[in-house]
Design a protein around this motif. Structure first.
Motif, mmCIF file in Angstrom:
data_model
loop_
_atom_site.group_PDB
_atom_site.id
_atom_site.type_symbol
_atom_site.label_atom_id
_atom_site.label_comp_id
_atom_site.label_asym_id
_atom_site.label_seq_id
_atom_site.Cartn_x
_atom_site.Cartn_y
_atom_site.Cartn_z
ATOM 1 N N LEU A 168 38.319 -17.087 22.128
ATOM 2 C CA LEU A 168 37.811 -17.123 23.501
ATOM 3 C C LEU A 168 36.519 -16.348 23.712
ATOM 4 O O LEU A 168 35.651 -16.769 24.493
ATOM 5 N N ILE A 169 36.369 -15.196 23.046
ATOM 6 C CA ILE A 169 35.200 -14.347 23.308
ATOM 7 C C ILE A 169 33.883 -14.982 22.857
ATOM 8 O O ILE A 169 32.887 -14.917 23.597
ATOM 9 N N PRO A 170 33.808 -15.610 21.674
ATOM 10 C CA PRO A 170 32.530 -16.240 21.297
ATOM 11 C C PRO A 170 32.056 -17.289 22.289
ATOM 12 O O PRO A 170 30.856 -17.481 22.478
ATOM 13 N N GLN A 171 33.002 -17.952 22.949
ATOM 14 C CA GLN A 171 32.633 -19.028 23.868
ATOM 15 C C GLN A 171 32.464 -18.561 25.307
ATOM 16 O O GLN A 171 31.537 -18.981 25.999
ATOM 17 N N TRP A 172 33.355 -17.665 25.770
ATOM 18 C CA TRP A 172 33.346 -17.255 27.177
ATOM 19 C C TRP A 172 33.028 -15.780 27.394
ATOM 20 O O TRP A 172 33.071 -15.304 28.523
ATOM 21 N N GLY A 173 32.748 -15.036 26.361
ATOM 22 C CA GLY A 173 32.325 -13.656 26.514
ATOM 23 C C GLY A 173 33.384 -12.765 27.142
ATOM 24 O O GLY A 173 34.556 -12.812 26.772
ATOM 25 N N ILE A 174 32.955 -11.957 28.137
ATOM 26 C CA ILE A 174 33.878 -10.996 28.729
ATOM 27 C C ILE A 174 35.010 -11.677 29.498
ATOM 28 O O ILE A 174 36.107 -11.120 29.622
ATOM 29 N N GLU A 175 34.784 -12.857 30.005
ATOM 30 C CA GLU A 175 35.863 -13.591 30.672
ATOM 31 C C GLU A 175 36.907 -14.038 29.652
ATOM 32 O O GLU A 175 38.108 -14.049 29.941
ATOM 33 N N GLY A 176 36.467 -14.397 28.465
ATOM 34 C CA GLY A 176 37.412 -14.716 27.392
ATOM 35 C C GLY A 176 38.209 -13.502 26.974
ATOM 36 O O GLY A 176 39.410 -13.599 26.676
ATOM 37 N N ALA A 177 37.564 -12.321 26.979
ATOM 38 C CA ALA A 177 38.266 -11.074 26.634
ATOM 39 C C ALA A 177 39.360 -10.772 27.647
ATOM 40 O O ALA A 177 40.476 -10.370 27.284
ATOM 41 N N ALA A 178 39.052 -10.960 28.930
ATOM 42 C CA ALA A 178 40.042 -10.712 29.977
ATOM 43 C C ALA A 178 41.212 -11.686 29.887
ATOM 44 O O ALA A 178 42.380 -11.305 30.069
ATOM 45 N N THR A 179 40.928 -12.928 29.583
ATOM 46 C CA THR A 179 41.983 -13.939 29.451
ATOM 47 C C THR A 179 42.896 -13.623 28.271
ATOM 48 O O THR A 179 44.130 -13.705 28.383
ATOM 49 N N ALA A 180 42.306 -13.241 27.144
ATOM 50 C CA ALA A 180 43.108 -12.886 25.968
ATOM 51 C C ALA A 180 44.012 -11.698 26.262
ATOM 52 O O ALA A 180 45.184 -11.673 25.857
ATOM 53 N N ALA A 181 43.490 -10.710 26.990
ATOM 54 C CA ALA A 181 44.286 -9.523 27.332
ATOM 55 C C ALA A 181 45.463 -9.891 28.220
ATOM 56 O O ALA A 181 46.596 -9.442 28.000
ATOM 57 N N THR A 182 45.230 -10.714 29.232
ATOM 58 C CA THR A 182 46.301 -11.114 30.152
ATOM 59 C C THR A 182 47.408 -11.871 29.426
ATOM 60 O O THR A 182 48.607 -11.621 29.636
ATOM 61 N N LEU A 183 47.049 -12.790 28.556
ATOM 62 C CA LEU A 183 48.053 -13.541 27.800
ATOM 63 C C LEU A 183 48.890 -12.616 26.923
ATOM 64 O O LEU A 183 50.111 -12.766 26.820
ATOM 65 N N SER A 184 48.236 -11.644 26.313
ATOM 66 C CA SER A 184 48.948 -10.679 25.473
ATOM 67 C C SER A 184 49.907 -9.824 26.295
ATOM 68 O O SER A 184 51.064 -9.614 25.911
ATOM 69 N N TYR A 185 49.438 -9.329 27.457
ATOM 70 C CA TYR A 185 50.285 -8.492 28.318
ATOM 71 C C TYR A 185 51.507 -9.259 28.815
ATOM 72 O O TYR A 185 52.624 -8.715 28.853
ATOM 73 N N LEU A 186 51.296 -10.488 29.206
ATOM 74 C CA LEU A 186 52.409 -11.300 29.702
ATOM 75 C C LEU A 186 53.462 -11.524 28.620
ATOM 76 O O LEU A 186 54.675 -11.442 28.879
ATOM 77 N N PHE A 187 53.021 -11.782 27.399
ATOM 78 C CA PHE A 187 53.957 -12.017 26.302
ATOM 79 C C PHE A 187 54.779 -10.756 25.997
ATOM 80 O O PHE A 187 56.010 -10.817 25.876
ATOM 81 N N SER A 188 54.111 -9.610 25.876
ATOM 82 C CA SER A 188 54.805 -8.357 25.555
ATOM 83 C C SER A 188 55.811 -7.979 26.633
ATOM 84 O O SER A 188 56.941 -7.567 26.346
ATOM 85 N N THR A 189 55.398 -8.133 27.899
ATOM 86 C CA THR A 189 56.294 -7.773 29.007
ATOM 87 C C THR A 189 57.494 -8.703 29.061
ATOM 88 O O THR A 189 58.624 -8.254 29.322
ATOM 89 N N ALA A 190 57.290 -9.991 28.824
ATOM 90 C CA ALA A 190 58.406 -10.943 28.827
ATOM 91 C C ALA A 190 59.437 -10.578 27.762
ATOM 92 O O ALA A 190 60.646 -10.645 28.004
ATOM 93 N N TYR A 191 58.979 -10.148 26.592
ATOM 94 C CA TYR A 191 59.901 -9.756 25.528
ATOM 95 C C TYR A 191 60.701 -8.514 25.925
ATOM 96 O O TYR A 191 61.933 -8.458 25.731
ATOM 97 N N LEU A 192 60.031 -7.512 26.496
ATOM 98 C CA LEU A 192 60.721 -6.285 26.898
ATOM 99 C C LEU A 192 61.724 -6.555 28.016
ATOM 100 O O LEU A 192 62.842 -5.998 28.010
ATOM 101 N N LEU A 193 61.331 -7.379 28.980
ATOM 102 C CA LEU A 193 62.255 -7.721 30.073
ATOM 103 C C LEU A 193 63.494 -8.432 29.542
ATOM 104 O O LEU A 193 64.627 -8.131 29.962
ATOM 105 N N ARG A 194 63.303 -9.342 28.638
ATOM 106 C CA ARG A 194 64.429 -10.086 28.066
ATOM 107 C C ARG A 194 65.372 -9.138 27.307
ATOM 108 O O ARG A 194 66.601 -9.225 27.450
ATOM 109 N N THR A 195 64.799 -8.224 26.531
ATOM 110 C CA THR A 195 65.610 -7.278 25.772
ATOM 111 C C THR A 195 66.365 -6.328 26.696
ATOM 112 O O THR A 195 67.550 -6.036 26.486
#
Length: 432
Positions: A363-390
């Motif tokens: 994402l970052i090579p194509q969308w720059g800082i907006e790609g960085a923010a999107t990658a971070a959000t997807l990562s946070y959502l995945f980690s939190t979903a795993y912790l909530l489930r556990t």
């Protein structure tokens, strides 16, 4: 518990305010490129501190009630000195930075490591107010010195940040050392020292691995942006990140008290209810604050931080859902750490990393800082979903138990009333 959480929130808010002031000062007086250079320095320093935490970190808090503090402090200091030396040299080779940069990185990081080791031991002895005051002092000194240098001294250079950091970390370090000396513990050179060092390393490796992985999830994008774009883009990204991550002050305040209570609690099961309340309150308050941040127009950001920083608004919007999710994750991380179930936090962080790395790469090579923010959000959502489930599976909880309601709203009002009762006497004295 309510009073302690409130006190932690007040201190964290003050610290967050000071940190925001530092972001504003460096952005306003150094510009986007200067702010980006400071952000990369802070990120490099944080990276070394995380590896220093492999012999220390949260395990200092866990072992402080059970061991002589000096038997924990000495091996932690030795490890910190070694990691700072090897790590600074490694960054010199990896990033091809000037040797002067490496010298400042080594000095500032070592002072901060020694200070945080001392502060962690004090927190482990339940000196939360002292711990909070020392952190607030460090932030206040850093911001105050930068303000003086930028305004009265007219010294607008990145190096100002380094020199201010020496003083801001050095003075609290010396104060914390004096406070440790006042404890009943006395220095003993014995086998217990070596045993404590091994125990500290064993606990820290398990507890701290997830912190290292989480840091990579939080800050890997800075290095990608620096590589594919420039320090100007890193500066803009860092302002958007700083504004949104500031809302984590609520979750971190609650998790601090929660972790201390968990390690002292004989009945760990009794801590499920406070954790649930923490999750619900965090979700309610964080969502409200993040929605307010999303309403800020680009013109307001440009007016506050400088013309270059209006570009940070898309970053804030894209980070918003991930920041709310990660606030909940902070509470659950503290819960599993307090139970000694570090593998759960590590698994969540690894899962997030599997999202972060390809996300940044694609994402970052194509969308720059907006790609960085999107990658971070997807990562946070995945980690939190795993912790909530556990967490839900471990305690047999339905999803509805995690959602805020009237009880949490009333609890939040109690916190606000407590704040008002603290402020009103001060106003009366001022009037008199």
């Amino acid at each position: 518990m309510l009073k302690r959480v409130f006190q932690n929130i007040v201190t964290r808010l003050a610290t967050a305010g000071g940190s925001f002031g530092i972001v504003w000062l460096t952005a306003r007086y150094l510009g986007a490129a200067g702010r980006g250079a400071v952000s990369l320095f802070v990120t490099d320093c944080a990276l070394l501190l995380l590896f220093i935490g492999l012999v220390g970190g949260v395990s200092l808090i866990y072992l402080a009630p059970r061991r002589n503090v000096w038997n924990l402090l000495i091996p932690a200091y030795m490890w910190a000195a070694m990691v700072c030396t090897i790590g600074a040299a490694g960054i010199w080779v990896w990033r091809a930075v000037p040797f002067s940069y490496v010298g400042h990185l080594w000095g500032v990081c070592l002072l901060q490591a020694f200070f945080l080791i001392n502060a962690g031991l004090l927190l482990g002895r339940r000196q939360e107010r002292t711990y909070n005051s020392l952190l607030l002092l460090a932030t206040g000194l850093q911001g105050g010195l930068l303000l003086l240098a930028f305004t009265l001294g007219q010294w607008h250079a990145v190096e100002v940040y380094y020199y201010a950091a020496y003083v801001a970390q050095g003075i609290p370090f010396l104060l914390s050392l004096v406070l440790l000396y006042r404890l009943a513990d006395r220095w003993q050179m014995s086998r217990r020292l070596r045993a404590s060092a091994r125990e500290l390393a064993r606990h820290s490796r398990a507890a701290h691995l997830s912190n290292i992985l989480s840091f990579i999830n939080f800050r890997l994008s800075y290095y990608f942006v620096a590589y594919y774009a420039d320090t100007h883009s890193v500066g803009v990204l860092s302002v958007g990140v700083a504004l949104t991550e500031a809302v984590w002050v609520i979750a971190r305040s609650a998790s601090q008290s929660q972790y201390v209570d968990l390690i002292y609690a004989a009945d760990k099961r009794s801590q499920v209810a406070p954790t649930l309340r923490g999750v619900r309150l965090t979700l309610l308050s964080t969502t409200a604050i993040v929605l307010g941040l999303c309403l800020l127009p680009a013109s307001a950001l440009a007016a506050v931080f400088g013309a270059d920083f209006g570009e940070a608004r898309p970053v804030i919007l894209l980070l918003a859902p991930g920041v709310v999710a990660m606030a909940v994750s902070i509470i659950l991380n503290s819960y599993f750490a307090g139970l000694g179930r570090y593998q759960v936090n590590t698994a969540a962080a690894i899962g997030g990393l599997f999202v972060t790395v390809p996300g940044c790469w694609l994402l970052i090579p194509q969308w720059g800082i907006e790609g960085a923010a999107t990658a971070a959000t997807l990562s946070y959502l995945f980690s939190t979903a795993y912790l909530l489930r556990t967490f839900r599976n471990a305690n047999g909880l339905p999803l509805s138990e995690l959602l805020p309601g009237k009880v949490e709203l009333h609890y939040l009002i109690q916190l606000l009333r407590l704040q008002k009762s603290k402020v009103e006497p001060t106003r009366e004295v001022a009037v008199k």
